[in-house]
Write a protein that holds these residues in place. Structure first.
Motif, short mmCIF file in Angstrom:
data_model
loop_
_atom_site.label_atom_id
_atom_site.label_comp_id
_atom_site.label_asym_id
_atom_site.label_seq_id
_atom_site.Cartn_x
_atom_site.Cartn_y
_atom_site.Cartn_z
N ALA A 249 0.82 -1.21 0.00
CA ALA A 249 0.00 0.00 0.00
C ALA A 249 0.86 1.26 0.00
CB ALA A 249 -0.94 -0.01 1.19
N LYS A 250 2.07 1.19 0.56
CA LYS A 250 2.93 2.37 0.64
C LYS A 250 3.44 2.82 -0.71
CE LYS A 250 4.70 1.14 5.25
NZ LYS A 250 5.93 0.73 6.00
N VAL A 251 3.49 1.90 -1.68
CA VAL A 251 4.12 2.22 -2.96
C VAL A 251 3.17 2.04 -4.14
CG1 VAL A 251 5.04 -0.10 -3.41
CG2 VAL A 251 6.31 1.92 -4.18
N ALA A 252 1.96 1.55 -3.89
CA ALA A 252 1.01 1.31 -4.99
C ALA A 252 0.58 2.63 -5.64
CB ALA A 252 -0.21 0.57 -4.46
N PRO A 253 0.43 2.65 -6.99
CA PRO A 253 0.03 3.87 -7.69
C PRO A 253 -1.49 4.05 -7.75
CG PRO A 253 0.55 2.20 -9.28
CD PRO A 253 0.80 1.58 -7.93
N PHE A 254 -2.23 3.39 -6.85
CA PHE A 254 -3.68 3.51 -6.78
C PHE A 254 -4.08 3.43 -5.32
CE2 PHE A 254 -2.30 -0.57 -8.69
CZ PHE A 254 -2.30 -1.35 -7.54
N GLU A 255 -5.38 3.56 -5.04
CA GLU A 255 -5.79 3.61 -3.65
C GLU A 255 -5.36 2.36 -2.89
OE1 GLU A 255 -7.84 3.40 -6.16
OE2 GLU A 255 -9.60 2.16 -5.77
N ALA A 256 -4.96 2.59 -1.64
CA ALA A 256 -4.34 1.54 -0.84
C ALA A 256 -5.25 0.34 -0.61
CB ALA A 256 -3.88 2.11 0.50
N LYS A 257 -6.55 0.55 -0.54
CA LYS A 257 -7.46 -0.54 -0.20
C LYS A 257 -7.47 -1.65 -1.27
CE LYS A 257 -11.66 1.54 -2.17
NZ LYS A 257 -13.03 2.03 -1.87
N ARG A 258 -6.96 -1.33 -2.47
CA ARG A 258 -6.94 -2.33 -3.54
C ARG A 258 -6.10 -3.55 -3.17
NH1 ARG A 258 -7.16 -0.52 -8.98
NH2 ARG A 258 -7.83 1.47 -8.12
N VAL A 259 -5.09 -3.35 -2.32
CA VAL A 259 -4.22 -4.47 -1.97
C VAL A 259 -4.95 -5.51 -1.13
CG1 VAL A 259 -2.18 -2.98 -2.08
CG2 VAL A 259 -3.29 -3.39 0.12
N ASN A 260 -6.11 -5.15 -0.58
CA ASN A 260 -6.88 -6.12 0.23
C ASN A 260 -7.47 -7.24 -0.62
OD1 ASN A 260 -6.40 -4.75 2.67
ND2 ASN A 260 -8.13 -3.36 2.30
N GLU A 261 -7.36 -7.12 -1.95
CA GLU A 261 -7.80 -8.20 -2.82
C GLU A 261 -6.91 -9.44 -2.67
OE1 GLU A 261 -7.87 -6.55 -6.73
OE2 GLU A 261 -9.33 -4.99 -6.22
N LEU A 262 -5.72 -9.25 -2.11
CA LEU A 262 -4.83 -10.38 -1.85
C LEU A 262 -5.24 -11.02 -0.53
CD1 LEU A 262 -1.38 -8.84 -2.86
CD2 LEU A 262 -2.80 -10.39 -4.20
N GLN A 263 -5.91 -12.15 -0.61
CA GLN A 263 -6.45 -12.82 0.56
C GLN A 263 -5.75 -14.14 0.88
OE1 GLN A 263 -9.00 -11.78 2.74
NE2 GLN A 263 -8.69 -9.82 1.69
N ASP A 264 -4.88 -14.59 -0.04
CA ASP A 264 -4.25 -15.89 0.15
C ASP A 264 -2.89 -15.87 -0.56
OD1 ASP A 264 -3.63 -18.82 -0.50
OD2 ASP A 264 -5.37 -19.00 0.83
N TRP A 265 -1.91 -16.52 0.03
CA TRP A 265 -0.59 -16.56 -0.60
C TRP A 265 -0.63 -17.30 -1.94
CZ3 TRP A 265 2.88 -13.29 0.85
CH2 TRP A 265 3.00 -12.89 2.17
N ASP A 266 -1.64 -18.13 -2.15
CA ASP A 266 -1.75 -18.83 -3.43
C ASP A 266 -1.99 -17.88 -4.59
OD1 ASP A 266 -1.33 -21.27 -2.25
OD2 ASP A 266 -3.46 -21.77 -2.07
N GLN A 267 -2.42 -16.65 -4.30
CA GLN A 267 -2.61 -15.65 -5.35
C GLN A 267 -1.29 -15.06 -5.84
OE1 GLN A 267 -5.90 -13.77 -2.64
NE2 GLN A 267 -6.10 -12.80 -4.64
N ILE A 268 -0.22 -15.37 -5.14
CA ILE A 268 1.09 -14.78 -5.42
C ILE A 268 2.04 -15.87 -5.91
CG2 ILE A 268 3.04 -13.52 -4.44
CD1 ILE A 268 1.00 -12.50 -2.30
N LYS A 269 2.59 -15.67 -7.10
CA LYS A 269 3.52 -16.63 -7.69
C LYS A 269 4.94 -16.09 -7.59
CE LYS A 269 -0.12 -18.91 -8.96
NZ LYS A 269 -0.58 -20.09 -8.20
N VAL A 270 5.88 -16.98 -7.33
CA VAL A 270 7.28 -16.57 -7.17
C VAL A 270 8.06 -16.94 -8.43
CG1 VAL A 270 9.36 -16.75 -5.75
CG2 VAL A 270 7.10 -17.02 -4.69
N LEU A 271 8.71 -15.94 -9.03
CA LEU A 271 9.65 -16.19 -10.11
C LEU A 271 11.05 -16.14 -9.52
CD1 LEU A 271 10.57 -16.50 -13.07
CD2 LEU A 271 10.49 -14.00 -13.25
N SER A 272 11.70 -17.29 -9.48
CA SER A 272 13.10 -17.35 -9.02
C SER A 272 13.98 -16.89 -10.18
CB SER A 272 13.46 -18.78 -8.59
OG SER A 272 14.79 -18.83 -8.15
N VAL A 273 14.53 -15.70 -10.06
CA VAL A 273 15.26 -15.07 -11.17
C VAL A 273 16.60 -15.78 -11.38
CG1 VAL A 273 16.29 -12.94 -12.01
CG2 VAL A 273 14.11 -12.88 -10.79
N GLN A 274 16.91 -16.04 -12.62
CA GLN A 274 18.19 -16.62 -13.01
C GLN A 274 18.76 -15.83 -14.17
OE1 GLN A 274 17.83 -20.80 -14.03
NE2 GLN A 274 16.11 -21.06 -12.61
#
Length: 406
Positions: A249-274
């Motif tokens: 929320a501190k860095v989002a370019p839109f209203e902070a409440k939008r980040v509340n759409e993230l309700q589960d870690w399964d919504q977030i995918k990790v790209l291991s950079v190589q």
């Protein structure tokens, strides 16, 4: 399905590199089989950036109007915010091409388009749910592969096998070719947040105290990339999802409440950079291209671009000898010789960007100005077009041989 197939070229991997090469070879009259291990192309958080160089390829092949009829968003500039300072990092609108923009398009649409065009040729076969597992060899030469399918093992015999099966290439591991690791001190967390009509249309990046947040405009949602130190996702999970939302929320370019759409870690995918590359991309009867030959950082989103350029170069060099039955190791070496330099230069720039911009942002406890070299680059008239050219077209753009692919 027959348990044994014979073809002139077997391509393992139905991603951007594999399908581009398969389509071009089929168009040039080569008999080709492409294997794709999944049942479809529908996977989230793949590279969805179609760069001007790839759009120019579509133009050269007479496919651009039809291709751009697919749903996409156009990105003509990429803007970055460093604290309170705003910079236009890349301007694609000035590039000397038919379509001077990046097309944001789901990769499954891009791949489906290529597959459908290739299927118009009787000498092209795409086999889904088929994964190359084991190389066939005879007298020190690769003569094909064995693939796993739902119906059992499939053997494909071919004078040339191309490994386009990504950074986790099974065939690369089996071939045992040496891999040079350049190091990547970051990972990227990918997720979606909704986009409101009042939001900006800009694709942009925000670099602030200890944070890097990239937002890609995908029409009705933002495709978001949040950069963390290598292995940093575990620390985010340990701190909890609420803390992660507060951080965003501190860095989002839109209203902070939008980040509340993230309700589960399964919504977030990790790209291991190589960032790595093979020392040698080939051996007798076998060639590696795309991420299987060189894994790229997501910096600039150029991985798909490099993979497609590899495929064009490979088709230009290999179509005639494959068609005529004269393929030799000199032809395979020529592909690497042609593509090694742009790969090295691109990876070197990515390493510099990681170490001098991204790590500085992640380690900073306060807002900071962009590095001096970046400010100078973007303010000098003779240099400020370079980032757009580098990202949009690459170091060495490839054009299809008109005599082969007319």
């Amino acid at each position: 399905m027959s348990s044994v197939l014979e073809t002139q070229c077997c391509i393992n991997g139905g991603g951007p590199a594999g399908l581009t090469l398969g389509y071009l070879l089929a168009r040039a009259g080569v008999d080709v089989v492409v294997l794709e291990k999944h049942a479809d192309f529908l996977r989230d958080f793949r590279g969805d950036t179609i760069h001007p160089s790839t759009l120019e390829l579509m133009h050269d092949l007479g496919l651009l109007p039809e291709f751009l009829s697919l749903p996409h968003q156009r990105v003509e500039q990429f803007v970055a915010q460093f604290g309170a300072e705003r910079l236009q990092l890349a301007d694609f609108s000035r590039l000397p091409v038919e379509a001077p923009f990046v097309a944001m398009m789901p990769q499954w649409d891009f791949l489906s388009f290529l597959a459908n065009k290739a299927k118009a040729y009787p000498n092209f076969r795409l086999i889904m749910q088929a994964e190359g597992r084991q190389l066939l060899t005879q007298d020190g030469r690769v003569t094909g592969l064995t693939a796993a399918t739902p119906k059992g093992d499939l053997t494909i015999k071919a004078p040339l096998t191309v490994a386009a099966d990504g950074r986790g290439s099974q065939l690369r591991a089996e071939a045992g070719l040496p891999l040079k690791d350049l190091g990547a001190p970051i990972d990227v967390l990918w997720f979606r947040l909704s986009r409101a009509p009042k939001d900006t249309e800009e694709t942009q990046g925000r670099f602030d105290a200890g944070q890097i947040f990239i937002t890609l405009n995908r029409g009705d949602y933002w495709q978001c990339a949040y950069v963390v130190p290598k292995g940093g996702f575990e620390a985010k999970q340990a701190a909890g999802l609420a803390a992660f939302r507060t951080e965003l929320a501190k860095v989002a370019p839109f209203e902070a409440k939008r980040v509340n759409e993230l309700q589960d870690w399964d919504q977030i995918k990790v790209l291991s950079v190589q960032i790595n590359r093979l020392e040698t991309w080939w051996c007798s009867g076998l060639l590696f291209i795309g991420d299987a030959a060189h894994a790229m950082s997501p910096v600039g989103g150029v991985g798909v671009n490099l993979a497609v350029q590899d495929a064009v170069a490979a088709a230009n060099h290999l179509a005639r000898p494959l068609r005529d039955g004269t393929l030799s190791t000199f032809d395979l070496a020529a592909v690497q010789k042609h593509r090694a330099w742009p790969t090295r230069v691109t990876q070197r720039v990515q390493v510099v960007d990681q170490n001098r911009v991204l790590l500085k942002a992640l380690r900073s406890g306060a807002s900071f100005r962009p590095p001096l070299f970046l400010r100078m680059l973007l303010r000098l008239p003779l240099l400020r077009n370079l980032p757009g050219h580098f990202v949009g077209l690459g170091v060495q753009p490839e054009r299809p041989d008109p005599d082969l692919f007319r």
